[in-house]
Design a protein around this motif. Structure first.
Motif, PDB file in Angstrom:
ATOM      1  N   LEU A 181      -8.994   6.149  -2.462  1.00  0.00           N
ATOM      2  CA  LEU A 181      -8.055   5.055  -2.735  1.00  0.00           C
ATOM      3  C   LEU A 181      -6.818   5.144  -1.853  1.00  0.00           C
ATOM      4  O   LEU A 181      -6.019   4.206  -1.793  1.00  0.00           O
ATOM      5  CB  LEU A 181      -7.644   5.051  -4.214  1.00  0.00           C
ATOM      6  N   ASN A 182      -6.670   6.261  -1.170  1.00  0.00           N
ATOM      7  CA  ASN A 182      -5.558   6.428  -0.233  1.00  0.00           C
ATOM      8  C   ASN A 182      -5.578   5.359   0.863  1.00  0.00           C
ATOM      9  O   ASN A 182      -4.547   5.064   1.471  1.00  0.00           O
ATOM     10  CB  ASN A 182      -5.623   7.823   0.388  1.00  0.00           C
ATOM     11  N   LYS A 183      -6.736   4.766   1.088  1.00  0.00           N
ATOM     12  CA  LYS A 183      -6.853   3.722   2.115  1.00  0.00           C
ATOM     13  C   LYS A 183      -6.132   2.440   1.721  1.00  0.00           C
ATOM     14  O   LYS A 183      -5.764   1.642   2.595  1.00  0.00           O
ATOM     15  CB  LYS A 183      -8.336   3.417   2.372  1.00  0.00           C
ATOM     16  N   SER A 199       0.824  -1.211   0.000  1.00  0.00           N
ATOM     17  CA  SER A 199       0.000   0.000   0.000  1.00  0.00           C
ATOM     18  C   SER A 199       0.857   1.259   0.000  1.00  0.00           C
ATOM     19  O   SER A 199       0.440   2.295  -0.521  1.00  0.00           O
ATOM     20  CB  SER A 199      -0.924   0.000   1.217  1.00  0.00           C
ATOM     21  N   TYR A 200       2.066   1.174   0.563  1.00  0.00           N
ATOM     22  CA  TYR A 200       2.909   2.365   0.687  1.00  0.00           C
ATOM     23  C   TYR A 200       3.784   2.633  -0.539  1.00  0.00           C
ATOM     24  O   TYR A 200       4.466   3.666  -0.585  1.00  0.00           O
ATOM     25  CB  TYR A 200       3.785   2.270   1.943  1.00  0.00           C
ATOM     26  N   ASN A 201       3.812   1.736  -1.530  1.00  0.00           N
ATOM     27  CA  ASN A 201       4.631   2.004  -2.719  1.00  0.00           C
ATOM     28  C   ASN A 201       3.885   1.707  -4.025  1.00  0.00           C
ATOM     29  O   ASN A 201       4.514   1.515  -5.064  1.00  0.00           O
ATOM     30  CB  ASN A 201       5.954   1.235  -2.665  1.00  0.00           C
ATOM     31  N   LEU A 224     -13.552  12.640  -7.976  1.00  0.00           N
ATOM     32  CA  LEU A 224     -12.528  13.215  -7.099  1.00  0.00           C
ATOM     33  C   LEU A 224     -12.554  12.538  -5.730  1.00  0.00           C
ATOM     34  O   LEU A 224     -11.517  12.146  -5.183  1.00  0.00           O
ATOM     35  CB  LEU A 224     -12.758  14.718  -6.957  1.00  0.00           C
ATOM     36  N   SER A 225     -13.746  12.372  -5.192  1.00  0.00           N
ATOM     37  CA  SER A 225     -13.893  11.765  -3.866  1.00  0.00           C
ATOM     38  C   SER A 225     -13.478  10.290  -3.866  1.00  0.00           C
ATOM     39  O   SER A 225     -12.778   9.831  -2.958  1.00  0.00           O
ATOM     40  CB  SER A 225     -15.349  11.909  -3.406  1.00  0.00           C
TER      41      SER A 225
END
Length: 359
Positions: free
Chosen positions: A337-339, A303-305, A331-332
């Motif tokens: 997707l940051n999760k 998730s972090y890369n 946009l929302s």
């Protein structure tokens, strides 16, 4: 990081590729095909080139290697596309040079169908290509290129053949042999221009991006595609369905870390934003297909890369001139997707070299 590409040939064309040292793709009787051009523009100088010779009733398909690509792409049309002595037209071509040439090829059964100990060692890119077909130039992920090269090396007990004058193919024994290198008139180099005539579709936009991206010191929008790019892919098969990632780059951050950039392209004309609304679900699927820690396909993708990016080419300039027109739900959803990924982004550009980060 190894960058490899497999070109499909047959008994009639492989000897010519070896003698004249080039690779090519064709689209039947057509003189142009933007998808094939995008694939060829993806192959960069120094990339590894493998040949896959199709099997027949009497002989099994095999993979041969390995050459390295040179920095050119040629476009041949009409009867010139059948030169020299080809049975079919190959309209887009690139020169190659010998790297380590192994006489014996590895059987398709060994490379694709024989099960390794771990499923992650399967050459999934080539398996997907085999399932869907009709792709004469297929990229390999770095670990796939390394595995294919090692299988070919093992088949030859580590011994390559070094021919001073060139290479040829022994059709009877299905092996590469020494021969005489020949030359021919390559035709004209092809170069896409960033204007509405050349870049008139999403696929043409993708082809232009493939043309402009550079390995290691990329200067074409490094904030989007990465600066220290180690690997480039286009139309990357993402599963057994019809899903394909438009552009995928692997950026080397330092000696220990990499960043996977999953880029979904959209080409907006006539202010029709319907296609953009599909992007969040597409990117979500690609993230889950990619992430190694949840059973995905990209090595060490977490998730972090794993970074999803929506890149829009706005032909009519309606979004850039009126950012409030951008769909709020898209946009929302992409922000959300940051999760499951690293800092998703949305970029919009137009043909006047204006670019804006929406997210």
């Amino acid at each position: 990081m190894m960058r490899g590409h497999v070109f499909v040939v047959n008994e009639n064309t492989l000897p010519i590729h070896l003698k004249y040292q080039f690779v090519g793709t064709g689209a039947g009787d057509k003189d142009s095909n933007i998808s094939l051009l995008a694939d060829m523009l993806r192959v960069k100088e120094g990339d590894y080139v493998f040949f896959y010779i199709e099997g027949s009733e009497n002989k099994k398909g095999r993979f041969f290697g390995v050459f390295k690509a040179k920095d050119n792409v040629y476009h041949l049309k009409g009867e010139d596309a059948k030169k020299p002595n080809l049975p079919k037209k190959l309209i887009y071509r690139k020169d190659i040079e010998p790297y380590k040439i192994y006489s014996e090829g590895v059987l398709e059964f060994v490379a694709l169908d024989k099960l390794p100990i771990y499923s992650r060692e399967l050459l999934w890119t080539l398996i997907y290509r085999k399932m869907k077909g009709k792709r004469g130039n297929t990229m390999l992920f770095p670990w796939e290129a390394e595995r294919l090269l090692n299988m070919i090396k093992d088949e030859n007990k580590g011994t390559d053949i070094r021919c001073k004058d060139g290479y040829d193919f022994d059709n009877q024994n299905f092996r590469i042999i020494c021969g005489d290198k020949k030359s021919y008139n390559h035709g004209e180099s092809i170069m896409l221009n960033f204007n509405k005539r050349d870049i008139n579709s999403e696929t043409a936009f993708q082809a232009y991006i493939m043309q402009e991206l550079s390995i290691e010191n990329n200067k074409y929008y490094p904030e989007i595609f990465g600066k220290n790019i180690a690997w480039i892919g286009n139309e990357v098969f993402a599963g057994a369905g019809m899903q394909k990632i438009d552009v995928l780059t692997i950026e080397k951050i330092d000696n220990d870390d990499i960043l996977y950039r999953i880029i979904e392209l959209k080409y907006v004309k006539n202010n029709n934003l319907d296609d953009i609304k599909r992007a969040p679900k597409q990117l979500e699927y690609y993230i889950k297909w990619a992430r190694d820690d949840i059973g995905g396909h990209l090595r060490n993708a977490k998730s972090y890369n794993t970074k999803p990016i929506l890149l829009i080419l706005d032909k009519t300039n309606n979004i850039l001139s009126n950012p409030e027109n951008f769909p709020k739900d898209v946009l929302s959803e992409i922000k959300d997707l940051n999760k499951i990924s690293y800092e998703p982004e949305i970029w919009v550009m137009d043909f006047n070299n204006n670019i804006e980060k929406i997210l």
